[in-house]
Scaffold this motif. Structure first.
Motif, short mmCIF file in Angstrom:
data_model
loop_
_atom_site.label_atom_id
_atom_site.label_comp_id
_atom_site.label_asym_id
_atom_site.label_seq_id
_atom_site.Cartn_x
_atom_site.Cartn_y
_atom_site.Cartn_z
N LYS A 53 -19.54 -14.13 -26.70
CA LYS A 53 -20.99 -13.69 -25.76
C LYS A 53 -20.85 -14.58 -24.81
O LYS A 53 -20.99 -13.92 -23.89
CB LYS A 53 -22.20 -14.96 -26.60
CG LYS A 53 -23.04 -13.97 -27.94
CD LYS A 53 -23.81 -14.86 -28.73
CE LYS A 53 -23.12 -15.64 -29.80
NZ LYS A 53 -23.99 -16.59 -30.34
N GLY A 56 -18.85 -11.81 -22.56
CA GLY A 56 -20.11 -10.88 -21.87
C GLY A 56 -20.86 -11.60 -21.02
O GLY A 56 -21.14 -11.13 -19.73
N LEU A 101 -24.61 -0.68 -17.94
CA LEU A 101 -23.36 -1.42 -18.26
C LEU A 101 -24.45 -3.14 -18.22
O LEU A 101 -24.73 -3.82 -19.11
CB LEU A 101 -22.63 -2.25 -17.48
CG LEU A 101 -21.64 -2.00 -17.57
CD1 LEU A 101 -19.95 -1.65 -16.29
CD2 LEU A 101 -20.63 -2.36 -19.05
N ILE A 104 -26.60 -3.77 -21.75
CA ILE A 104 -26.02 -3.88 -22.43
C ILE A 104 -26.07 -4.89 -22.24
O ILE A 104 -26.63 -5.58 -22.92
CB ILE A 104 -24.58 -3.30 -22.55
CG1 ILE A 104 -24.15 -1.66 -22.48
CG2 ILE A 104 -23.91 -4.06 -23.93
CD1 ILE A 104 -22.89 -1.69 -22.44
N LEU A 105 -25.37 -6.03 -20.97
CA LEU A 105 -24.82 -7.30 -20.53
C LEU A 105 -26.17 -8.15 -21.19
O LEU A 105 -26.96 -8.38 -22.08
CB LEU A 105 -25.04 -7.39 -19.48
CG LEU A 105 -23.66 -6.93 -19.29
CD1 LEU A 105 -23.16 -6.94 -17.61
CD2 LEU A 105 -22.41 -7.74 -19.89
N GLY A 108 -27.80 -7.95 -25.05
CA GLY A 108 -27.41 -9.27 -26.06
C GLY A 108 -27.66 -9.24 -25.43
O GLY A 108 -27.84 -10.71 -26.59
N TYR A 109 -28.10 -10.22 -24.62
CA TYR A 109 -28.19 -11.94 -24.22
C TYR A 109 -29.69 -12.30 -24.64
O TYR A 109 -29.83 -13.35 -25.20
CB TYR A 109 -29.01 -11.53 -22.68
CG TYR A 109 -29.84 -12.94 -22.27
CD1 TYR A 109 -29.36 -14.43 -22.00
CD2 TYR A 109 -30.89 -12.80 -21.91
CE1 TYR A 109 -30.45 -15.03 -21.97
CE2 TYR A 109 -32.09 -13.87 -21.45
CZ TYR A 109 -31.42 -15.44 -21.60
OH TYR A 109 -32.57 -16.17 -21.22
C1 HEM Z 1 -20.12 -4.10 -21.81
C2 HEM Z 1 -19.76 -4.98 -22.54
C3 HEM Z 1 -20.71 -5.75 -24.00
C4 HEM Z 1 -20.33 -4.44 -25.60
C5 HEM Z 1 -19.46 -3.19 -24.69
C6 HEM Z 1 -21.05 -5.00 -26.33
C7 HEM Z 1 -20.48 -3.93 -27.67
C8 HEM Z 1 -21.24 -4.75 -28.62
C9 HEM Z 1 -21.29 -4.21 -30.28
C10 HEM Z 1 -19.94 -2.44 -30.10
C11 HEM Z 1 -21.73 -4.82 -30.59
C12 HEM Z 1 -21.97 -4.25 -32.54
C13 HEM Z 1 -23.36 -3.81 -32.73
C14 HEM Z 1 -23.01 -2.86 -33.97
O1 HEM Z 1 -22.67 -2.58 -34.98
O2 HEM Z 1 -24.74 -3.75 -34.70
C15 HEM Z 1 -22.27 -5.49 -30.57
C16 HEM Z 1 -23.03 -6.48 -31.23
C17 HEM Z 1 -23.29 -7.60 -30.39
N1 HEM Z 1 -23.07 -8.52 -29.17
FE1 HEM Z 1 -22.87 -7.36 -27.68
N2 HEM Z 1 -21.34 -6.22 -26.26
C18 HEM Z 1 -21.00 -6.52 -24.83
C19 HEM Z 1 -22.02 -7.52 -24.42
C20 HEM Z 1 -23.03 -8.10 -24.88
C21 HEM Z 1 -23.28 -10.11 -24.12
C22 HEM Z 1 -22.88 -10.23 -22.53
C23 HEM Z 1 -24.17 -10.89 -25.58
C24 HEM Z 1 -24.70 -11.82 -25.36
C25 HEM Z 1 -24.65 -12.57 -24.40
C26 HEM Z 1 -23.54 -9.87 -27.07
C27 HEM Z 1 -24.19 -9.98 -27.92
C28 HEM Z 1 -23.71 -9.72 -29.05
C29 HEM Z 1 -24.29 -9.77 -30.40
C30 HEM Z 1 -25.17 -11.36 -30.38
C31 HEM Z 1 -24.04 -8.75 -31.41
C32 HEM Z 1 -24.18 -8.56 -32.91
C33 HEM Z 1 -25.50 -7.93 -33.17
C34 HEM Z 1 -25.39 -7.94 -34.36
O3 HEM Z 1 -25.43 -9.04 -35.10
O4 HEM Z 1 -26.44 -7.33 -34.79
N3 HEM Z 1 -22.73 -8.51 -26.24
N4 HEM Z 1 -21.81 -5.74 -28.96
#
Ligand code: HEM
Ligand code: HEM
Length: 186
Positions: A53, A56, A101, A104-105, A108-109
């Motif tokens: 995070k 990110g 992109l 995704i950001l 994620g937030y």
């Molecule tokens: C280019 C940027 C990013 C990429 C490539 C990326 C990629 C990923 C991937 C591949 C997963 C696994 C998802 C799954 O298998 O369910 C994930 C989970 C997660 N990401 Fe990101 N992410 C990015 C940016 C962010 C940002 C900016 C945040 C938050 C501020 C974030 C928060 C999370 C969280 C909380 C999870 C866990 C989700 C879960 O528990 O199912 N990500 N991310």
């Protein structure tokens, strides 16, 4: 050192941001896939998502700077050797990469703040929660996040392959320009 882009040249700021973002995206993809497999008793169970995070949000800040920089310092002109299809295709790909992109950001937030918790960035500062719809927000944003992450990785690899095709088959300066070479430096 050339900071700004010219009509023939990517300046060092665009080059640096391009490769930094590419590295961060692939790293975040691997980190994301790995961290969701961790069990509660793993030492990285809390640390990995905090890192994901924090990086990110930093990436989001870099991407905003990148978009502002696009207006201050527009990219160089397409090479004269490009066909109309290459010109349109590459523009379309670059715009799509930016949009995916940001998707995704944003998703994620929305996963991270779904329960109303702020995001702490390496303990330096916090980003507050804003949209916190009850119920399915984290799950929906999670599915979107995963799909978009795969899309950005696949598209950027195709984009990278196109750059290699320009370099090794067409023998033009497309790839070298993204390392700061000038159009007339062979
Ligand atoms: C280019 C940027 C990013 C990429 C490539 C990326 C990629 C990923 C991937 C591949 C997963 C696994 C998802 C799954 O298998 O369910 C994930 C989970 C997660 N990401 Fe990101 N992410 C990015 C940016 C962010 C940002 C900016 C945040 C938050 C501020 C974030 C928060 C999370 C969280 C909380 C999870 C866990 C989700 C879960 O528990 O199912 N990500 N991310
Ligand atoms: C997640 C990874 C990547 C993203 C998001 C990305 C995104 C972009 C974007 C948006 C541009 C347009 C110029 C700009 O706005 O800065 C660009 C240009 C470029 N990228 Fe990437 N890229 C990635 C990975 C790669 C890889 C792996 C390669 C090569 C191995 C590559 C080679 C290039 C080249 C050569 C250009 C210049 C193209 C031209 O002059 O029209 N990129 N990239």
């Amino acid at each position: 050192m050339l900071l700004k882009n010219t009509s023939t040249h990517f300046g060092h700021i665009s080059v640096l941001i391009h490769w930094l973002v590419a590295l961060a995206v692939y790293g975040m993809f691997a980190l994301g896939l790995w961290m969701v497999t961790l069990s509660y008793y793993d030492t990285w169970y809390h640390r990995a998502p905090e890192l994901h995070k924090s990086i990110g949000i930093c990436l989001f800040i870099v991407m905003v700077i990148r978009v502002i920089w696009l207006f201050i310092s527009p990219p160089p002109k397409a090479l004269a050797s490009y066909s109309p299809l290459t010109r349109i295709g590459s523009k379309l790909m670059h715009h799509t990469l930016y949009i995916v992109l940001f998707g995704i950001l944003a998703s994620g937030y929305l996963i991270s703040t779904a329960e109303g918790d702020p995001i702490s960035i390496f303990g330096w500062f916090e980003v507050p929660a804003t949209l916190t719809a009850q119920g399915i927000q984290a799950d929906t944003a999670g599915v979107i996040h995963l799909y978009l992450a795969w899309i950005v990785v696949v598209l950027s690899l195709l984009h990278g392959l196109a750059a290699f095709k320009h370099h090794f088959i067409d023998h033009d300066l497309t790839l070298k320009r993204m390392f700061g070479f000038n159009s007339d430096e062979k």
